[in-house]
Design a protein around this motif. Structure first.
Motif, PDB file in Angstrom:
ATOM      1  N   PHE A   1       0.837  -1.187   0.000  1.00  0.00           N
ATOM      2  CA  PHE A   1       0.000   0.000   0.000  1.00  0.00           C
ATOM      3  C   PHE A   1       0.880   1.248   0.000  1.00  0.00           C
ATOM      4  O   PHE A   1       2.072   1.201   0.324  1.00  0.00           O
ATOM      5  CB  PHE A   1      -0.913   0.002   1.228  1.00  0.00           C
ATOM      6  CG  PHE A   1      -2.063  -0.955   1.120  1.00  0.00           C
ATOM      7  CD1 PHE A   1      -3.168  -0.640   0.356  1.00  0.00           C
ATOM      8  CD2 PHE A   1      -2.030  -2.173   1.782  1.00  0.00           C
ATOM      9  CE1 PHE A   1      -4.223  -1.526   0.246  1.00  0.00           C
ATOM     10  CE2 PHE A   1      -3.079  -3.064   1.684  1.00  0.00           C
ATOM     11  CZ  PHE A   1      -4.195  -2.741   0.904  1.00  0.00           C
TER      12      PHE A   1
ATOM     13  N   GLU B   1      -1.615   5.587   2.749  1.00  0.00           N
ATOM     14  CA  GLU B   1      -2.537   4.607   3.319  1.00  0.00           C
ATOM     15  C   GLU B   1      -1.994   4.057   4.635  1.00  0.00           C
ATOM     16  O   GLU B   1      -2.746   3.903   5.617  1.00  0.00           O
ATOM     17  CB  GLU B   1      -2.759   3.465   2.329  1.00  0.00           C
ATOM     18  CG  GLU B   1      -3.497   2.249   2.879  1.00  0.00           C
ATOM     19  CD  GLU B   1      -4.950   2.508   3.248  1.00  0.00           C
ATOM     20  OE1 GLU B   1      -5.560   1.645   3.919  1.00  0.00           O
ATOM     21  OE2 GLU B   1      -5.490   3.577   2.879  1.00  0.00           O
TER      22      GLU B   1
ATOM     23  N   TRP C   1      -1.570  -5.298   8.565  1.00  0.00           N
ATOM     24  CA  TRP C   1      -2.324  -4.052   8.382  1.00  0.00           C
ATOM     25  C   TRP C   1      -1.484  -2.842   8.768  1.00  0.00           C
ATOM     26  O   TRP C   1      -1.495  -1.821   8.089  1.00  0.00           O
ATOM     27  CB  TRP C   1      -3.602  -4.120   9.212  1.00  0.00           C
ATOM     28  CG  TRP C   1      -4.469  -2.906   9.155  1.00  0.00           C
ATOM     29  CD1 TRP C   1      -5.305  -2.536   8.136  1.00  0.00           C
ATOM     30  CD2 TRP C   1      -4.608  -1.904  10.174  1.00  0.00           C
ATOM     31  NE1 TRP C   1      -5.950  -1.361   8.463  1.00  0.00           N
ATOM     32  CE2 TRP C   1      -5.541  -0.958   9.705  1.00  0.00           C
ATOM     33  CE3 TRP C   1      -4.035  -1.732  11.432  1.00  0.00           C
ATOM     34  CZ2 TRP C   1      -5.919   0.159  10.457  1.00  0.00           C
ATOM     35  CZ3 TRP C   1      -4.404  -0.621  12.189  1.00  0.00           C
ATOM     36  CH2 TRP C   1      -5.337   0.302  11.691  1.00  0.00           C
TER      37      TRP C   1
ATOM     38  N   ARG D   1     -11.414  -2.290  10.696  1.00  0.00           N
ATOM     39  CA  ARG D   1     -11.329  -3.021   9.431  1.00  0.00           C
ATOM     40  C   ARG D   1     -12.654  -3.104   8.696  1.00  0.00           C
ATOM     41  O   ARG D   1     -12.704  -3.595   7.568  1.00  0.00           O
ATOM     42  CB  ARG D   1     -10.815  -4.447   9.679  1.00  0.00           C
ATOM     43  CG  ARG D   1      -9.489  -4.570  10.375  1.00  0.00           C
ATOM     44  CD  ARG D   1      -8.353  -3.839   9.673  1.00  0.00           C
ATOM     45  NE  ARG D   1      -8.181  -4.165   8.289  1.00  0.00           N
ATOM     46  CZ  ARG D   1      -7.394  -5.133   7.822  1.00  0.00           C
ATOM     47  NH1 ARG D   1      -6.732  -5.904   8.658  1.00  0.00           N
ATOM     48  NH2 ARG D   1      -7.261  -5.321   6.531  1.00  0.00           N
TER      49      ARG D   1
ATOM     50  N   LYS E   1     -13.735  -0.127   4.267  1.00  0.00           N
ATOM     51  CA  LYS E   1     -12.506  -0.198   3.479  1.00  0.00           C
ATOM     52  C   LYS E   1     -12.152   1.160   2.876  1.00  0.00           C
ATOM     53  O   LYS E   1     -13.022   1.918   2.433  1.00  0.00           O
ATOM     54  CB  LYS E   1     -12.649  -1.240   2.369  1.00  0.00           C
ATOM     55  CG  LYS E   1     -13.076  -2.627   2.855  1.00  0.00           C
ATOM     56  CD  LYS E   1     -12.088  -3.213   3.849  1.00  0.00           C
ATOM     57  CE  LYS E   1     -12.408  -4.642   4.216  1.00  0.00           C
ATOM     58  NZ  LYS E   1     -13.613  -4.791   5.041  1.00  0.00           N
TER      59      LYS E   1
ATOM     60  N   GLU F   1      -7.831  -0.149  -0.354  1.00  0.00           N
ATOM     61  CA  GLU F   1      -8.242  -1.498   0.008  1.00  0.00           C
ATOM     62  C   GLU F   1      -9.293  -2.028  -0.955  1.00  0.00           C
ATOM     63  O   GLU F   1      -9.261  -3.211  -1.349  1.00  0.00           O
ATOM     64  CB  GLU F   1      -8.780  -1.506   1.441  1.00  0.00           C
ATOM     65  CG  GLU F   1      -7.714  -1.320   2.496  1.00  0.00           C
ATOM     66  CD  GLU F   1      -8.279  -1.281   3.894  1.00  0.00           C
ATOM     67  OE1 GLU F   1      -7.786  -2.025   4.762  1.00  0.00           O
ATOM     68  OE2 GLU F   1      -9.229  -0.496   4.126  1.00  0.00           O
TER      69      GLU F   1
ATOM     70  N   TRP G   1      -7.657  -3.294  -4.062  1.00  0.00           N
ATOM     71  CA  TRP G   1      -7.067  -4.617  -3.871  1.00  0.00           C
ATOM     72  C   TRP G   1      -8.136  -5.697  -3.898  1.00  0.00           C
ATOM     73  O   TRP G   1      -7.932  -6.774  -4.477  1.00  0.00           O
ATOM     74  CB  TRP G   1      -6.317  -4.653  -2.533  1.00  0.00           C
ATOM     75  CG  TRP G   1      -4.950  -4.049  -2.584  1.00  0.00           C
ATOM     76  CD1 TRP G   1      -4.568  -2.934  -3.285  1.00  0.00           C
ATOM     77  CD2 TRP G   1      -3.788  -4.510  -1.894  1.00  0.00           C
ATOM     78  NE1 TRP G   1      -3.235  -2.671  -3.063  1.00  0.00           N
ATOM     79  CE2 TRP G   1      -2.729  -3.620  -2.222  1.00  0.00           C
ATOM     80  CE3 TRP G   1      -3.537  -5.560  -1.028  1.00  0.00           C
ATOM     81  CZ2 TRP G   1      -1.445  -3.777  -1.708  1.00  0.00           C
ATOM     82  CZ3 TRP G   1      -2.251  -5.727  -0.511  1.00  0.00           C
ATOM     83  CH2 TRP G   1      -1.213  -4.843  -0.856  1.00  0.00           C
TER      84      TRP G   1
ATOM     85  N   TYR H   1      -6.428  -9.788   1.483  1.00  0.00           N
ATOM     86  CA  TYR H   1      -7.532  -9.174   0.750  1.00  0.00           C
ATOM     87  C   TYR H   1      -8.070 -10.152  -0.288  1.00  0.00           C
ATOM     88  O   TYR H   1      -7.662 -10.142  -1.451  1.00  0.00           O
ATOM     89  CB  TYR H   1      -7.070  -7.860   0.101  1.00  0.00           C
ATOM     90  CG  TYR H   1      -6.784  -6.809   1.139  1.00  0.00           C
ATOM     91  CD1 TYR H   1      -7.777  -5.928   1.554  1.00  0.00           C
ATOM     92  CD2 TYR H   1      -5.543  -6.746   1.754  1.00  0.00           C
ATOM     93  CE1 TYR H   1      -7.534  -4.989   2.541  1.00  0.00           C
ATOM     94  CE2 TYR H   1      -5.285  -5.816   2.745  1.00  0.00           C
ATOM     95  CZ  TYR H   1      -6.288  -4.935   3.131  1.00  0.00           C
ATOM     96  OH  TYR H   1      -6.040  -4.018   4.128  1.00  0.00           O
TER      97      TYR H   1
ATOM     98  N   GLY I   1      -9.597  -8.441   5.411  1.00  0.00           N
ATOM     99  CA  GLY I   1      -8.982  -8.100   6.677  1.00  0.00           C
ATOM    100  C   GLY I   1      -9.457  -8.996   7.791  1.00  0.00           C
ATOM    101  O   GLY I   1      -9.336  -8.684   8.967  1.00  0.00           O
TER     102      GLY I   1
END
Length: 390
Positions: free
Chosen positions: A13, A17, A51, A153, A156, A160, A163, A251, A320
């Motif tokens: 990422f 992010e 994460w 989580r 998103k 995210e 992804w 993901y 996640g």
């Protein structure tokens, strides 16, 4: 970052992010009156470590994070020793070190270096008992923040979601490869090889691929198995699958589909799938921000009205972790329905996997959806409806 260096790393990422995530974790710390938190993972499990740092957990990994106002970077402790070099390349913003032979002692040393042992320390993840006891013996207060982390989580970010869309594309490719490559005589092991062969060359990683093979004339299995067998496909069988390919490990997409083998569906399977399709359509029609799980269960009640039931969850969050809200259909609600309503930015799997009450026959249908401001949107493009192999 040069193109060669990017090619040598797994998907990452952006710095923005990752900074967003650290700020979000700091807000959790502030809300609980804490400055420091430990995040733990082991045996390829423990999503909080990845994460926050980008490092997918291998044997064991532990992060010590202090509120950004301290100016101290995250410390990532990694086992095994030979995993440290790549961890340093991936978690470029962290101070990456070997965890040592006793991770709990190294953790304590790092917390002491930060002056954390005179106050409270938060914990995210399944910290082993020896680590928990060590921490309790040294800190004034130890607080489990795993629930607060899970709430971070649920919705998103744009990156995210990008992804997850890529993961959905790869999952669709894997299902198409299975459909097009399977034949009477193929084993479940060979179905798995078809699935994995579609995404591994493209950088996807395995999350799950579960299969059920049974005769439509004499059905004896209603849901896919978690471990494959050498059972072979025969004309007249039905194959159900639950496929998830990940982009960047944490993901995954998720696609559930059913195929007949070399034959038209029997009346029983045609009815099962028609009910499942109707339930999926009704849930999609109501799924939107502000909707409660009870409304979704009511939308899927066509399942019970037709005399069928379900074995799996009707809805669960994904991306996640296996995330809230998690609940079954009306006849398979194992616990009280959650009261948390859906929000824009959530990604959830809707899977009305309809079965007969005796558990001998069933179908799989459903997929990962994004809750949007105006309702919900598909992330997958694989055709719906009962498919055909051979």
């Amino acid at each position: 970052m040069t193109a060669d260096r990017e090619a040598a790393l797994p998907p990452l990422f952006s710095p923005d992010e990752m900074a967003r995530r650290r700020r979000a974790l700091d807000e959790v710390l502030e809300a609980h009156g804490l400055t420091h938190v430990v995040l733990h993972g082991a045996n390829r499990s423990g999503s909080a470590v990845q994460w926050l740092t980008g490092w997918p957990v291998t044997r064991e990994a532990l992060v010590v994070h202090s509120h950004g106002s301290t100016g101290v970077p995250d410390t990532l402790l990694v086992n095994f020793y030979n995993h440290v070099p790549q961890a340093r390349r991936v978690a470029a913003d962290a101070d990456v070190r070997w965890a040592g032979s006793r991770t709990h002692e190294t953790m304590l040393q790092e917390l002491a270096r930060r002056g954390a042992l005179g106050g409270g320390v938060g914990v995210v993840g399944a910290l082993p008992m020896i680590g928990h006891d060590t921490l309790r013996g040294a800190a004034d207060r130890v607080l489990d923040l795993s629930g607060a982390y899970t709430r971070l989580r649920l919705r998103k970010s744009p990156e995210e979601l990008a992804w997850l869309r890529r993961a959905a594309e790869l999952t669709d490719l894997s299902c198409a490869a299975m459909r097009d490559g399977a034949r009477p005589g193929s084993t479940e092991h060979e179905l798995g090889a078809l699935v994995e062969g579609a995404y591994l060359p493209l950088g996807g990683t395995s999350y799950i691929h579960y299969f059920s093979i049974t005769s439509m004339a004499e059905p004896a299995q209603c849901v896919p198995s978690q471990w494959p067998s050498a059972r072979r496909l025969h004309a007249g069988d039905v194959v159900s699958c639950e496929l998830s390919t990940s982009w960047g490990v944490d993901y995954p997409g998720q696609l559930l589909r059913t195929f007949t083998v070399g034959a038209e569906p029997t009346a029983q399977y045609a009815e099962l799938h028609a009910v499942a399709d109707e339930a999926l359509a009704r849930v999609e029609a109501v799924l939107a921000p502000g909707v409660a799980p009870a409304e979704v269960v009511e939308a899927a009640s066509v399942i019970e009205e037709a005399g069928f039931t379900t074995v799996d969850d009707l809805v669960h969050g994904l991306g996640g972790g296996y995330l809230p809200p998690v609940f079954g259909s009306r006849s398979r609600t194992l616990e009280p329905l959650p009261t948390t309503t859906f929000e824009a930015g959530m990604t959830v799997v809707v899977q009305p996997n309809v079965t007969t009450p005796d558990g001998t026959a069933g179908v799989q249908t459903g997929e990962l959806l994004q809750v949007t401001d105006g309702g919900c949107a598909r992330l997958h493009s694989f055709p719906r409806g009962m498919g055909r192999i051979a």
